[in-house]
Structure formats: C-alpha cells, structure tokens
Design an enzyme around this catalytic site. Structure first.
Site, PDB file in Angstrom:
ATOM      1  N   CYS A 251      11.388 -12.773  -4.387  1.00 10.80           N
ATOM      2  CA  CYS A 251      10.166 -13.042  -5.143  1.00 10.80           C
ATOM      3  C   CYS A 251      10.302 -14.353  -5.912  1.00 10.80           C
ATOM      4  CB  CYS A 251       9.873 -11.892  -6.099  1.00 10.80           C
ATOM      5  SG  CYS A 251       8.346 -12.135  -7.026  1.00 10.80           S
TER       6      CYS A 251
ATOM      7  N   GLU B 217     -12.870   3.757   0.845  1.00  5.49           N
ATOM      8  CA  GLU B 217     -12.648   2.333   0.565  1.00  5.49           C
ATOM      9  C   GLU B 217     -13.819   1.725  -0.196  1.00  5.49           C
ATOM     10  OE1 GLU B 217     -10.049   0.776   0.518  1.00  5.49           O
ATOM     11  OE2 GLU B 217      -8.733   1.954   1.772  1.00  5.49           O
TER      12      GLU B 217
HETATM   13  N1  ADE Z   1      -5.458   4.377  -0.117  1.00  4.27           N
HETATM   14  C1  ADE Z   1      -6.187   3.822   0.856  1.00  4.27           C
HETATM   15  N2  ADE Z   1      -6.969   2.839   0.374  1.00  4.27           N
HETATM   16  C2  ADE Z   1      -6.732   2.798  -0.938  1.00  4.27           C
HETATM   17  C3  ADE Z   1      -7.228   2.012  -1.999  1.00  4.27           C
HETATM   18  N3  ADE Z   1      -8.152   1.087  -1.774  1.00  4.27           N
HETATM   19  N4  ADE Z   1      -6.756   2.235  -3.224  1.00  4.27           N
HETATM   20  C4  ADE Z   1      -5.831   3.173  -3.435  1.00  4.27           C
HETATM   21  N5  ADE Z   1      -5.335   3.943  -2.484  1.00  4.27           N
HETATM   22  C5  ADE Z   1      -5.774   3.758  -1.245  1.00  4.27           C
END
Ligand code: ADE
Length: 262
Positions: A194, A34
C-alpha cells in the site's frame, strides 16, 4: 504470503458472507440490493430488502404491481426515485428480457451493472467501483483514479481473484478495514504493497444533513401518500408535492394526491 493471496485469505475469514443478498445469485434480487445499497447503508437495507424481494420476487411481479406498490415497499430507505426507476426496469425486463448491457436499464449505471454481472454471473471481467472499492484502490496506488482506472487497479490489486470474489473482497476490505475515517492498516492484507499505508488524512463526511432539508419535506409528503388513501393536495406541502409529481412519485387527480399507478 503474497498480497493477492492475503486478500483472498482475509476475505474467506472476515468477509460479510452472511449478508442476505449474498445468499442468492438471482439477478433481480441482486439488482434490487445494489440499487438500495448505492445510497443507503447496509443495516438499513438489511431491514427492507428481504421483505421487498418476497413481495416482488420477479421483475414480472414488480411490473404488475405498479410503481406505487414499489414506492410503498421502499419504506424509509430514502431517495425514492430509485423505487420508481426499479419499477421502470422491471417493466423493460418483463417485456423484453434482461438486456446484454444492463446499463440500458433505467437508473442502472456503470457501478450497478458491473456489480450485478460480477455477483450473479461471476463474470471475470466485471467489477463495480463503489466508494469502498475506490478508496482501497486510491490508497493502495496512492493516486486519485477515474472509474475506468479504478477498475483496472482493482483487477491488479485483487489478483488472482476475479468476478464475484474480487468485487466483494475489495468492498468488504474498504468497509471493514480500509474505512474512510479510521483505517486499521495493521490488520490490512494489502499493507505491504500500500502506497499510503497509515499516512492518509481521514476522508471528510460529505453527506448533507437530512433534518430541515427539502428531502425531508418530500419524505413527509410521501409518508402520507404511502398510507394508500388519496390525500387532499391542499393539506400537503405544495412545493414538495410538486417535485414528487415531476419525479413520477406522486399524482394529483382533481385535488387528490396519491401514489402513481403507472
Ligand atoms: N454485497 C453485495 N453488494 C454490496 C454492497 N453494495 N454493499 C455491501 N454489501 C454488498
């Protein structure tokens, strides 16, 4: 089919389930992912993440290795202060265990804390609003949202999904369908509810150019220090080196520059 059920169905069939950091629920490995993904695109993180977590499989391994080793393993992901903060987080976790509030860790903000809780603990109340989740929520509701409002909107929009699936389904929808510049509204599971379906102007690019930037100059200095051999400071871009020292990404002892050992 109701829209929330439609999102779950879409995610089951089109979600990016093969991304390497999605195969683990280990908090440290997911925290590393992350932090990397917060400012770097998925394909570039894919090239580095596995090697990084293999080299530092636990916070204790990272804490022991020292900041220089993490900065080196960070490679060319950019924004290397993140590697230093990750090392600082590893030291805290190694010393005191994982805190209840992950935002007390260095460099961990509301998004990262929520994402780790949602992905690893499947915490039904946790969510992280990244750019993709925010875009989906703002388009579906037709309003600009604060972080907190976006979290509430995400919970409503993704119902009955919670925790990990809620976060990752919205994230993937934003990345793959509700993209910034070329949304594919016809393929969207949320299209019936949406507010802005197909009516939004594309989001302008905001990233500052790297070429010719001060970031590039810092990157060049770091690339030399990453070789692991002290470099005479006089050979390096003085301003860039000074700013790396201020950020804890380089040290100068005598007239020799190197990566920090602590
Ligand atoms: N999977 C988990 N976190 C993610 C993120 N920040 N971007 C893309 N895929 C992910």
């Amino acid at each position: 089919m109701s829209a929330p059920g439609a999102l779950a169905y879409w995610y089951a069939h089109h979600g990016r389930h093969d991304l390497p950091w999605r195969r683990t629920r280990d908090r440290w490995a997911v925290l590393v992912a992350e932090v990397m993904l917060a400012q770097t695109q998925v394909p570039r993180v894919e090239r580095v993440w596995s090697g990084f977590v293999a080299r530092f499989p636990t916070p204790s391994d990272a804490a022991r290795a020292g900041p220089g080793a993490l900065i080196t393993a960070w490679g060319r992901l950019g924004y290397p202060r993140r590697a230093r903060r990750l090392w600082e987080s590893a030291v805290v976790i190694d010393r005191s265990g994982w805190p209840d509030d992950l935002r007390t860790l260095p460099g961990v903000g509301r998004y990262t804390a929520g994402a780790v809780r949602a992905e690893c603990d499947n915490d039904p109340h946790a969510i992280g609003v990244d750019v993709n989740v925010r875009r989906v929520c703002e388009r579906v509701t037709g309003t600009r949202l604060t972080d907190r409002d976006a979290e509430h909107a995400a919970a409503r929009i993704a119902r009955p999904l919670t925790g990990r699936d809620r976060l990752l389904s919205l994230m993937d929808l934003g990345a793959l369908v509700c993209s910034a510049r070329a949304p594919r509204c016809g393929d969207c599971p949320l299209r019936r509810r949406c507010a802005t379906r197909g009516t939004l102007p594309p989001v302008p690019r905001r990233a500052a150019p790297y070429a010719g930037s001060f970031r590039e100059r810092r990157g060049r200095v770091l690339a030399r220090l990453r070789a692991g051999v002290p470099v005479p400071a006089g050979e390096l871009d003085h301003e860039a080196l000074a700013s790396l020292v201020v950020d804890g990404l380089a040290t100068v002892v005598g007239a020799q520059a190197s990566l920090p050992s602590r």
